[in-house]
Design a protein around this motif. Structure first.
Motif, PDB file in Angstrom:
ATOM      1  N   TRP B 229       0.829  -1.211   0.000  1.00 56.57           N
ATOM      2  CA  TRP B 229       0.000   0.000   0.000  1.00 56.57           C
ATOM      3  C   TRP B 229       0.856   1.252   0.000  1.00 56.57           C
ATOM      4  CZ3 TRP B 229      -4.633   1.343  -1.254  1.00 56.57           C
ATOM      5  CH2 TRP B 229      -5.669   0.401  -1.195  1.00 56.57           C
ATOM      6  N   THR B 230       1.866   1.275   0.871  1.00 56.78           N
ATOM      7  CA  THR B 230       2.673   2.496   0.922  1.00 56.78           C
ATOM      8  C   THR B 230       3.500   2.633  -0.350  1.00 56.78           C
ATOM      9  OG1 THR B 230       4.404   1.339   2.128  1.00 56.78           O
ATOM     10  CG2 THR B 230       2.798   2.544   3.423  1.00 56.78           C
ATOM     11  N   ALA B 233       1.170   4.243  -2.780  1.00 56.73           N
ATOM     12  CA  ALA B 233       1.007   5.681  -2.500  1.00 56.73           C
ATOM     13  C   ALA B 233       2.257   6.453  -2.920  1.00 56.73           C
ATOM     14  CB  ALA B 233       0.729   5.889  -1.017  1.00 56.73           C
ATOM     15  N   SER B 234       3.402   5.912  -2.545  1.00 53.91           N
ATOM     16  CA  SER B 234       4.657   6.591  -2.845  1.00 53.91           C
ATOM     17  C   SER B 234       4.866   6.713  -4.354  1.00 53.91           C
ATOM     18  CB  SER B 234       5.791   5.802  -2.195  1.00 53.91           C
ATOM     19  OG  SER B 234       7.009   6.175  -2.704  1.00 53.91           O
ATOM     20  N   LEU B 236       2.532   6.569  -6.721  1.00 50.60           N
ATOM     21  CA  LEU B 236       1.562   7.512  -7.297  1.00 50.60           C
ATOM     22  C   LEU B 236       2.115   8.926  -7.178  1.00 50.60           C
ATOM     23  CD1 LEU B 236      -1.866   6.161  -6.004  1.00 50.60           C
ATOM     24  CD2 LEU B 236      -1.075   6.229  -8.363  1.00 50.60           C
ATOM     25  N   LEU B 237       2.725   9.211  -6.021  1.00 52.20           N
ATOM     26  CA  LEU B 237       3.326  10.535  -5.841  1.00 52.20           C
ATOM     27  C   LEU B 237       4.476  10.755  -6.823  1.00 52.20           C
ATOM     28  CD1 LEU B 237       3.374  10.993  -1.959  1.00 52.20           C
ATOM     29  CD2 LEU B 237       2.022  12.253  -3.620  1.00 52.20           C
ATOM     30  N   TYR B 287       7.356  12.789   1.158  1.00 51.43           N
ATOM     31  CA  TYR B 287       6.443  11.679   1.457  1.00 51.43           C
ATOM     32  C   TYR B 287       6.708  10.485   0.547  1.00 51.43           C
ATOM     33  CZ  TYR B 287       4.410  14.639   4.833  1.00 51.43           C
ATOM     34  OH  TYR B 287       4.254  15.412   5.943  1.00 51.43           O
ATOM     35  N   LEU B 291       6.871   7.396   3.023  1.00 49.86           N
ATOM     36  CA  LEU B 291       5.768   6.435   2.995  1.00 49.86           C
ATOM     37  C   LEU B 291       6.256   4.990   2.913  1.00 49.86           C
ATOM     38  CD1 LEU B 291       3.043   8.305   0.923  1.00 49.86           C
ATOM     39  CD2 LEU B 291       2.764   7.365   3.211  1.00 49.86           C
ATOM     40  N   THR B 319      -2.589   6.130   4.964  1.00 46.67           N
ATOM     41  CA  THR B 319      -1.586   6.182   3.896  1.00 46.67           C
ATOM     42  C   THR B 319      -2.088   7.004   2.723  1.00 46.67           C
ATOM     43  OG1 THR B 319      -0.800   3.996   4.520  1.00 46.67           O
ATOM     44  CG2 THR B 319      -0.216   4.771   2.330  1.00 46.67           C
ATOM     45  N   MET B 320      -3.311   6.706   2.286  1.00 51.14           N
ATOM     46  CA  MET B 320      -3.828   7.418   1.123  1.00 51.14           C
ATOM     47  C   MET B 320      -4.126   8.881   1.463  1.00 51.14           C
ATOM     48  SD  MET B 320      -3.236   5.081  -0.790  1.00 51.14           S
ATOM     49  CE  MET B 320      -3.584   5.610  -2.448  1.00 51.14           C
ATOM     50  N   CYS B 323      -0.947  10.638   1.190  1.00 48.65           N
ATOM     51  CA  CYS B 323      -0.629  10.733  -0.239  1.00 48.65           C
ATOM     52  C   CYS B 323      -1.289  11.968  -0.848  1.00 48.65           C
ATOM     53  CB  CYS B 323      -1.092   9.453  -0.929  1.00 48.65           C
ATOM     54  SG  CYS B 323      -0.843   9.412  -2.694  1.00 48.65           S
TER      55      CYS B 323
END
Lengths: 213, 666
Positions: B229-230, B233-234, B236-237, B287, B291, B319-320, B323
């Motif tokens: 998951w992280t 998120a990471s 996607l960033l 982040y 993350l 987490t999200m 994000c």
């Protein structure tokens, strides 16, 4: 290792929250490729949005140089736009031809797309060359800097697209409609259509709004 | 012919970089000669350099990060010594050299230590945790790694050929414009980040696609391990933020190379636009780094507490949330630049809101530990050390998120202490925890616990001795980036900080010793079960190191903590396993594409820095040719026959069954 611990969940839905839809497993190559390419296109659009933002910030910073309305020629922009929109159509035709494995229509569609792309680039190049010749190059003012960068960045993408297009034609010629060639063709088509969408943004933000000012 | 490059580029008058460069050069040559003489070159080429195996690429990322950590660390040591002795004196470093050092330190630590370390761990672990055979685009993965290596190489080249930027790690204009920085320093900075940035973007696209589209059977989103998951998120960033960096650096380069006016003082350029753009990337970057570390801590805390992660769903949500919110606070980096009280208030509040999901995470980790059977193995030590340290860093962060307080503390040593507190206490501790935790998975033997614990305690105490004095110095009004100063109250704190740096360095030495000792005792530390920590997620379900295809067949996941459930099920069903039906496995072939790409990128980058235009064209043509040759390959996959898969998997299954039956007997 201590394996005696019995803390843990053996249920599919430990919090009993609702119906759990079973995940079928890894997606097919075609889906993975297209998905990854979409993600790339999104990132490319983020990059363009920075140049759009810079243009919006700098549009009035003309440093006593020309304003947009003094240098934009609507007729040329109209021809450019028609070329690019048409090329998206012919690119779509080429994609369909590739799907039904029809070499003739594939080559024809791609060739027309290529010619339209080149006409677009030629008009853009001429516009840039004329501006520079009149002393309105990108270093004249911050407005012109932003203008040349945003439009030029799109132009660079189109140039790369033409190069890619020719590579695709050569690939089909040498390898035929192999699965990986078709996946690349799909990515190329996505790329070409995305350039169209970005051009609509450039056309509206730069040329339409700019001519009114 | 050679553009701006001539003999004056070599700093013959400055002994420090020349000696450092000479030592590194001799070292590299020695290693190369050793490799060639021993006949390891074919092995290196076939097994590592051209490898598209995500595990190998992950290991290479981490290796790159570790080497660059030593480089960035020596910069830090030099700075702490300089500031300890530079009271009413010049110190031992000339000002322009000192400026290069702090710029290089920041650039290296963020881009070439923290980034490759977390991307390396994600590469190594995520496909294993998802129960799949590789990342979405294996060859592209190799390209991404080698482009990152190109960036690192260019930064290090600047040590001996030319100079590095003296502008700080974000190269703010107008200082970084041609009129104030006419040398090649900023060009080194910009091109190395531009090239490695492309590599990072590629890695981001790859991992996003991997997590979203390649999960094993039954692994719904809410059954993914927290680290996945992280990672999502990471990355996607990364996909959303790194294009901003690319565009910003492109604008700066256009200003410098072609006389454009994005950020100049003349002709309507706008410096504040650079601030907005660079921090619109720079804040999410923080982040992007932290993350994945949060994910590592989640895995480590739950494994070493022997419990499922507390509040899994709230953890996903937190987490999200981080994000998304991390993209909405960039302006707090320039509260003092005249945006006005309304804007400052909004961004101040937005910045503080991030503390909420972060707090959720901290409580979840604490509650995971509560009532668990905690084992204080080295990864767990790093995790607990992180919690304490990160809370302090978080609290000082909330403090500087208050605009009036920020007006006092802006650009002070307090700020330096704050971000080192969160980056070291968060990202670096996380990286070390992950390194200790997954090392047995990558190499098949454990790391020495005694040296590991020593490394932790020295690093942990060294960190506090170094950075608490910096908080104090900041409160006393000391600003950052000072070459020398005239305020007597500051010096004692600088001396304490330098002592702390020495303690930290002992921690680093312990870590190196740990590796050396562990490799030497690897037979005694060998882990044959593939599950040395009694783990809970799927990476522990395969052998260590995993076979090239990771899993003989895609595991069927029935819940959170997939592997834990399998272990319990195996015990309850008294080990009655059917022999699985094996199939042929298709794997991607090795490819030199990544290495060749990076080769041309290095040539191109170097040529661009020194304005050697023919070489730029050569590099460009080379890169395009590589692309076409890659596209022309006819056989990009090879097949591992089912019999071979079965043979490899049988060994793993037997080890695992003996493990389960042993545990059952107890």
């Amino acid at each position: 290792m201590a394996m005696t611990a019995t803390v843990g969940h053996a249920h599919a839905d430990p919090h009993h929250i609702g119906v759990v839809v079973e995940h079928p497993g890894p997606a097919s190559k075609r889906i993975v490729t297209a998905y990854g390419f979409w993600v790339f296109l999104l990132s490319d659009i983020v990059m363009f949005s920075c140049f759009f933002a810079a243009y919006a910030v700098l549009v009035s910073q003309t440093a006593d140089g020309p304003k947009g309305s003094e240098i934009f020629e609507q007729r040329n922009v109209a021809i450019e736009t028609v070329c690019l929109l048409l090329s998206s159509f012919t690119c779509g035709m080429a994609s369909i031809a590739a799907d039904v494995r029809n070499r003739f229509w594939f080559y024809l569609g791609m060739a027309v797309t290529c010619v339209l792309g080149l006409i677009f680039l030629a008009i853009e190049f001429k516009e840039f060359a004329d501006l520079v010749a009149r002393g309105y190059g990108p270093s004249r003012s911050a407005f012109l800097t932003a203008f040349f960068s945003l439009v030029g960045c799109h132009g660079l993408h189109v140039s790369a697209g033409v190069l890619w297009l020719l590579t695709m034609m050569a690939q089909v010629f040498a390898k035929g409609f192999r699965a990986d060639v078709l996946r690349r063709m799909m990515c190329f088509a996505l790329f070409w259509h995305a350039l169209d969408i970005i051009w609509v943004g450039v056309f509206s933000v730069v040329y339409l709004l700019g001519s009114g000012v | 012919m050679l553009g701006k490059l001539d003999w004056s580029a070599i700093p013959f008058d400055q002994p420090i970089p020349l000696i450092a460069g000479g030592v590194v050069l001799v070292g590299i040559l020695a290693v190369l000669i050793w490799v060639v003489v021993k006949g390891y070159l074919p092995y290196l080429w076939h097994e590592w350099i051209t490898s598209v195996d995500h595990k190998r690429i992950g290991v290479m990322y981490i290796l790159l990060a570790s080497v660059m950590l030593l480089r960035g660390g020596s910069d830090a040591i030099m700075m702490r010594i300089q500031q300890a002795i530079a009271y009413q004196s010049q110190g031992y470093l000339p000002p322009e050299h000192y400026n290069q050092i702090f710029s290089a330190h920041g650039t290296i630590m963020i881009f070439f230590v923290a980034m490759p370390f977390v991307i390396g761990l994600m590469n190594l672990v995520v496909p294993l945790q998802l129960g799949v055979r590789d990342v979405a685009f294996p060859t592209l993965n190799s390209v991404g790694f080698w482009l990152t290596a190109t960036g690192a190489l260019l930064v290090n080249l600047s040590l001996v050929i030319g100079e590095f930027a003296r502008t700080g790690w974000l190269a703010f204009p107008p200082l970084s414009e041609l009129s104030y920085s006419p040398g090649v320093g900023v060009d080194y900075y910009a091109w190395s980040l531009q090239i490695s940035g492309v590599g990072t973007l590629v890695a981001g696209i790859n991992l996003v696609t991997t997590v979203l589209k390649l999960r094993t059977k039954g692994m719904n989103y809410l059954r993914m391990p927290m680290f996945c998951w992280t990672t999502l998120a990471s990355n996607l960033l990364i996909v959303a933020a790194f294009p901003i960096l690319t565009a910003t650096l492109a604008m700066l380069l256009l200003d410098r190379y072609l006389g454009f006016h994005f950020f100049t003082n003349e002709a309507g350029g706008n410096v504040m636009m650079f601030m907005n753009l660079i921090w619109a990337w720079g804040h999410p970057e923080v982040y992007i780094l932290v993350l994945p570390a949060f994910g590592i801590f989640s895995e480590v805390v739950s494994t070493f507490s022997g419990k499922a992660l507390f509040g899994y769903r709230s953890m996903v949500l937190a987490t999200m949330a981080i994000c998304v919110i991390s993209f909405m606070v960039w302006l707090h980096h320039f509260f003092t630049m005249g945006a006005g009280p309304d804007v400052n208030a909004i961004f101040g509040i937005a910045s503080m809101i991030i503390a909420v999901p972060t707090g959720v995470k901290i409580y979840n980790w604490l509650f995971t530990m509560y009532g668990g059977r905690i084992r204080f193995a080295t990864p767990m030590l790093w995790a607990v050390g992180f919690m304490v340290t990160f809370i302090i860093g978080g609290l000082t962060g909330v403090l500087v998120a208050v605009p009036p307080a920020d007006f006092m503390l802006h650009n002070s040593m307090f700020l330096v202490a704050h971000f080192h507190n969160v980056i070291i206490g968060g990202v670096l501790f996380g990286a070390f925890a992950g390194f200790e935790y997954w090392f047995p998975k990558a190499f098949g033997f454990r790391l020495d616990e005694r040296w590991g614990k020593l490394a932790f305690w020295f690093t942990f105490t060294g960190f506090y001795i170094t950075f608490v004095p910096l908080y104090v110095a900041g409160m006393l009004g000391m600003t950052r980036r000072m070459q020398h100063y005239d305020v007597a109250e500051w010096q004692p704190w600088m001396i304490v900080a330098a002592v702390g740096m020495a303690v930290l360095s002992i921690g680093v030495i312990c870590q190196i010793m740990q590796l050396v000792v562990s490799i030497r005792n690897r037979e005694a530390l060998r882990d044959r079960t593939g599950d040395p920590w009694d783990g809970r997620s799927l990476e522990w379900a395969t052998s260590s190191p995993p076979p090239v295809f990771n899993f003989a067949f895609h595991p069927d996941v029935r819940g959170e903590d997939a592997y834990w459930d399998m272990k319990i099920a195996a015990q309850q069903q008294s080990l009655e396993h059917d022999v699985p039906e094996y199939h042929d496995i298709e794997m991607p072939r090795n490819s030199p594409t990544g290495f060749v790409c990076a080769f041309f990128a290095t040539i191109m980058g170097f040529a661009l820095i020194w304005h050697i235009w023919w070489m730029v064209i050569l590099g460009g043509i080379g890169a395009f040719a590589t692309f076409v040759v890659f596209a022309w390959r006819d056989h990009d996959e090879y097949v591992i026959p089912a019999a071979e898969v079965a043979a490899i998997d049988r060994i793993n299954l037997e080890e695992r069954r003996s493990l389960v039956s042993m545990a059952g007997a107890i």
